[in-house]
Write a protein that holds these residues in place. Structure first.
Motif, PDB file in Angstrom:
ATOM      1  N   LYS A 196       0.866  -1.173   0.000  1.00  0.00           N
ATOM      2  CA  LYS A 196       0.000   0.000   0.000  1.00  0.00           C
ATOM      3  C   LYS A 196       0.903   1.224   0.000  1.00  0.00           C
ATOM      4  O   LYS A 196       1.609   1.507   0.979  1.00  0.00           O
ATOM      5  CB  LYS A 196      -0.900  -0.005   1.242  1.00  0.00           C
ATOM      6  N   ASN A 197       0.925   1.946  -1.121  1.00  0.00           N
ATOM      7  CA  ASN A 197       1.796   3.110  -1.270  1.00  0.00           C
ATOM      8  C   ASN A 197       1.061   4.386  -0.876  1.00  0.00           C
ATOM      9  O   ASN A 197      -0.052   4.643  -1.344  1.00  0.00           O
ATOM     10  CB  ASN A 197       2.295   3.226  -2.710  1.00  0.00           C
ATOM     11  N   ILE A 198       1.700   5.175  -0.023  1.00  0.00           N
ATOM     12  CA  ILE A 198       1.154   6.467   0.406  1.00  0.00           C
ATOM     13  C   ILE A 198       2.063   7.565  -0.135  1.00  0.00           C
ATOM     14  O   ILE A 198       3.285   7.526   0.059  1.00  0.00           O
ATOM     15  CB  ILE A 198       1.067   6.556   1.938  1.00  0.00           C
ATOM     16  N   ILE A 199       1.472   8.552  -0.810  1.00  0.00           N
ATOM     17  CA  ILE A 199       2.252   9.666  -1.361  1.00  0.00           C
ATOM     18  C   ILE A 199       2.641  10.613  -0.233  1.00  0.00           C
ATOM     19  O   ILE A 199       1.795  11.054   0.551  1.00  0.00           O
ATOM     20  CB  ILE A 199       1.455  10.427  -2.433  1.00  0.00           C
ATOM     21  N   VAL A 200       3.931  10.920  -0.140  1.00  0.00           N
ATOM     22  CA  VAL A 200       4.422  11.906   0.825  1.00  0.00           C
ATOM     23  C   VAL A 200       5.239  12.954   0.082  1.00  0.00           C
ATOM     24  O   VAL A 200       5.835  12.673  -0.967  1.00  0.00           O
ATOM     25  CB  VAL A 200       5.280  11.237   1.924  1.00  0.00           C
ATOM     26  N   ASN A 201       5.256  14.163   0.612  1.00  0.00           N
ATOM     27  CA  ASN A 201       5.997  15.274   0.016  1.00  0.00           C
ATOM     28  C   ASN A 201       7.008  15.826   1.009  1.00  0.00           C
ATOM     29  O   ASN A 201       6.713  15.934   2.210  1.00  0.00           O
ATOM     30  CB  ASN A 201       5.050  16.407  -0.405  1.00  0.00           C
ATOM     31  N   PHE A 202       8.187  16.162   0.489  1.00  0.00           N
ATOM     32  CA  PHE A 202       9.208  16.837   1.290  1.00  0.00           C
ATOM     33  C   PHE A 202       9.101  18.337   1.035  1.00  0.00           C
ATOM     34  O   PHE A 202       9.093  18.786  -0.117  1.00  0.00           O
ATOM     35  CB  PHE A 202      10.609  16.347   0.909  1.00  0.00           C
ATOM     36  N   ILE A 203       9.033  19.110   2.105  1.00  0.00           N
ATOM     37  CA  ILE A 203       8.893  20.559   1.975  1.00  0.00           C
ATOM     38  C   ILE A 203      10.257  21.210   2.144  1.00  0.00           C
ATOM     39  O   ILE A 203      10.982  20.923   3.098  1.00  0.00           O
ATOM     40  CB  ILE A 203       7.930  21.120   3.031  1.00  0.00           C
ATOM     41  N   SER A 204      10.599  22.083   1.208  1.00  0.00           N
ATOM     42  CA  SER A 204      11.830  22.862   1.330  1.00  0.00           C
ATOM     43  C   SER A 204      11.564  24.056   2.240  1.00  0.00           C
ATOM     44  O   SER A 204      10.664  24.862   1.991  1.00  0.00           O
ATOM     45  CB  SER A 204      12.295  23.346  -0.051  1.00  0.00           C
ATOM     46  N   ILE A 205      12.327  24.175   3.298  1.00  0.00           N
ATOM     47  CA  ILE A 205      12.085  25.232   4.280  1.00  0.00           C
ATOM     48  C   ILE A 205      12.417  26.608   3.702  1.00  0.00           C
ATOM     49  O   ILE A 205      11.807  27.610   4.049  1.00  0.00           O
ATOM     50  CB  ILE A 205      12.929  24.976   5.545  1.00  0.00           C
ATOM     51  N   LYS A 206      13.366  26.665   2.755  1.00  0.00           N
ATOM     52  CA  LYS A 206      13.809  27.962   2.242  1.00  0.00           C
ATOM     53  C   LYS A 206      12.771  28.602   1.335  1.00  0.00           C
ATOM     54  O   LYS A 206      12.430  29.764   1.479  1.00  0.00           O
ATOM     55  CB  LYS A 206      15.132  27.790   1.492  1.00  0.00           C
ATOM     56  N   ASN A 207      12.266  27.855   0.364  1.00  0.00           N
ATOM     57  CA  ASN A 207      11.350  28.464  -0.605  1.00  0.00           C
ATOM     58  C   ASN A 207       9.928  27.920  -0.509  1.00  0.00           C
ATOM     59  O   ASN A 207       9.070  28.291  -1.298  1.00  0.00           O
ATOM     60  CB  ASN A 207      11.877  28.248  -2.036  1.00  0.00           C
ATOM     61  N   TYR A 208       9.656  27.031   0.466  1.00  0.00           N
ATOM     62  CA  TYR A 208       8.315  26.502   0.710  1.00  0.00           C
ATOM     63  C   TYR A 208       7.696  25.883  -0.545  1.00  0.00           C
ATOM     64  O   TYR A 208       6.530  26.061  -0.831  1.00  0.00           O
ATOM     65  CB  TYR A 208       7.384  27.598   1.251  1.00  0.00           C
ATOM     66  N   LYS A 209       8.509  25.203  -1.310  1.00  0.00           N
ATOM     67  CA  LYS A 209       8.011  24.526  -2.505  1.00  0.00           C
ATOM     68  C   LYS A 209       8.058  23.021  -2.302  1.00  0.00           C
ATOM     69  O   LYS A 209       8.920  22.501  -1.598  1.00  0.00           O
ATOM     70  CB  LYS A 209       8.851  24.905  -3.727  1.00  0.00           C
TER      71      LYS A 209
END
Length: 421
Positions: A231-244
């Motif tokens: 079961k794959n769950i999509i996760v995102n890494f947030i860049s602290i500098k540019n919030y992208k």
């Protein structure tokens, strides 16, 4: 270099198999092995002995020093990890949290030692109080018999635990499941010969063989399908500098997270219940055949429901041991990882808990189907006792783990590393 690494691992596995097979023929020093074999052959149709043969291979048949197997270690591991799950303060280290796993492993070793001593003492007591005591026991001194038998069984169990850890480190797959798999496969040749002889004598119908082959094919296909399921769950890494948002990464949750542990635990618990039931039937003479028949039918129904219940509890406990939703949510928050559409913190924890709960239920259904289908087939079709779902599960999962590890090593061989210094 990687090919040599695979060869060395294969050599170590072959060496381990040789050690296990030699150990299966080394009897306990206090037992007269010739008389023991005669008694075992006389009671070969006993259901308890049949169940032991499935799981322990030749260990019980030869009164081997490996007769306890790895069961004390498995039960100790489940017990200690369950205590740690219920109350983490028991095994916590306030000075250094990194050493918590080391402390838990130490407690597992101590508990394994205690359980091994208890089980070996019970076995010795049973031998000394059996009807064939004079034929089985070599020494007349009771203290010497207890001492030698307990020391032989306990030290052999500790050796098997050590060997299983080294198989995990220097071989392929999990060492515990590998040793159990070897025990099961050690009787495969004798099982095939027994089936062929029964077909020649007409004790097994060809139609039953055809049905069993279809069921075996379904079980193997079903095990391979679920074992490769995630079961794959999509996760995102947030860049602290540019919030992208950076590139999406999938967090995989294996469907069968608990592996073969729930099947092994449930098998051993039900084995103890069968021993108690057989002892109760033996010590209570039923004059009314109808009442006796109804009682046995009721026992079979209760047995199936309790089997399902034990598998569910084992899956629930072990999955919660492997995946702690609180720790995962804390790690996400610390590493700036978010699940799209889910707020960090409490909602992430609840979301992961729901995912684990669904996977646990699917895992429970999967193991229950694998374990119970052969039970139903054996109830309606007369077939040898060794047609067992747990055996299929252990053997196939162990082989798949070994193949995956070999593929991983071969895949790493394609990459070349440059020397920095």
């Amino acid at each position: 270099m990687k090919i040599n690494k695979i060869k060395n691992r294969f050599y170590f596995l072959i060496f381990s198999i040789i050690i296990l097979r030699i150990g299966s023929y080394i009897p306990i020093p206090t037992i007269n092995i010739n008389n023991f074999n005669e008694i075992i052959n006389y009671n070969n149709n006993n259901n308890i002995i049949k169940l032991l043969n499935i799981f322990y291979g030749d260990y019980i048949l030869h009164a081997s020093i490996f007769s306890l197997g790895l069961i004390p270690y498995i039960m100790s591991s489940i017990f200690i990890q369950t205590l740690n799950l219920l109350n983490k303060k028991i095994f916590s280290n306030k000075i250094d949290n990194v050493n918590n796993n080391f402390i838990i492993n130490q407690y597992i070793k101590y508990t394994t030692l205690i359980l091994s001593i208890i089980q070996s003492t019970i076995i010795t007591h049973h031998l000394l109080n059996s009807n064939n005591k004079n034929q089985l026991i070599i020494y007349e001194n009771i203290f010497i018999t207890y001492l030698i038998t307990v020391i032989s069984l306990v030290t052999s169990t500790i050796f098997l635990v050590w060997l299983s850890k080294n198989i995990t480190k220097y071989g392929f797959g999990n060492g515990v499941s590998f040793i159990i798999c070897i025990n099961i496969l050690s009787k495969l040749f004798y099982y095939l010969i027994d089936i062929i002889n029964k077909i020649k004598l007409g004790n097994i119908k060809l139609l039953n063989i055809f049905i069993i082959n279809i069921v075996i094919f379904f079980i193997i296909f079903f095990i391979i399908l679920i074992e490769n399921g995630y079961k794959n769950i999509i996760v995102n890494f947030i860049s602290i500098k540019n919030y992208k948002f950076k590139k999406n990464i999938y967090l995989p949750f294996k469907i069968n997270m608990s592996g073969i542990i729930p099947a092994i635990v449930s098998y051993n618990i039900l084995f103890i219940i069968k021993i108690i039931f057989n002892w109760y039937i033996k010590n209570n003479n039923y004059n009314n055949f109808v009442y006796n028949n109804i009682y046995l039918q009721l026992y079979q129904i209760i047995y199936i429901f309790f089997y399902i219940f034990v598998i569910f509890i084992s899956c629930f406990i072990y999955n919660n041991i492997l995946f702690n939703n609180m720790e995962i949510s804390k790690y996400f928050k610390k590493s700036d990882i978010i699940i799209p559409g889910i707020m960090p913190g409490l909602k992430t924890k609840i979301f992961i808990y729901k995912i684990i709960k669904k996977i646990t239920f699917i895992n429970f259904l999967y193991i229950s189907i694998i374990c119970l289908i052969p039970e139903f087939i054996n109830y309606f079709i007369e077939f040898p006792y060794y047609f067992n779902g747990i055996s299929f599960l252990i053997v196939i999962v162990t082989i798949m783990e070994c193949i995956k590890q070999i593929k991983t090593i071969l895949l790493c061989n394609k990459y070349k590393y440059k020397k920095i210094f």
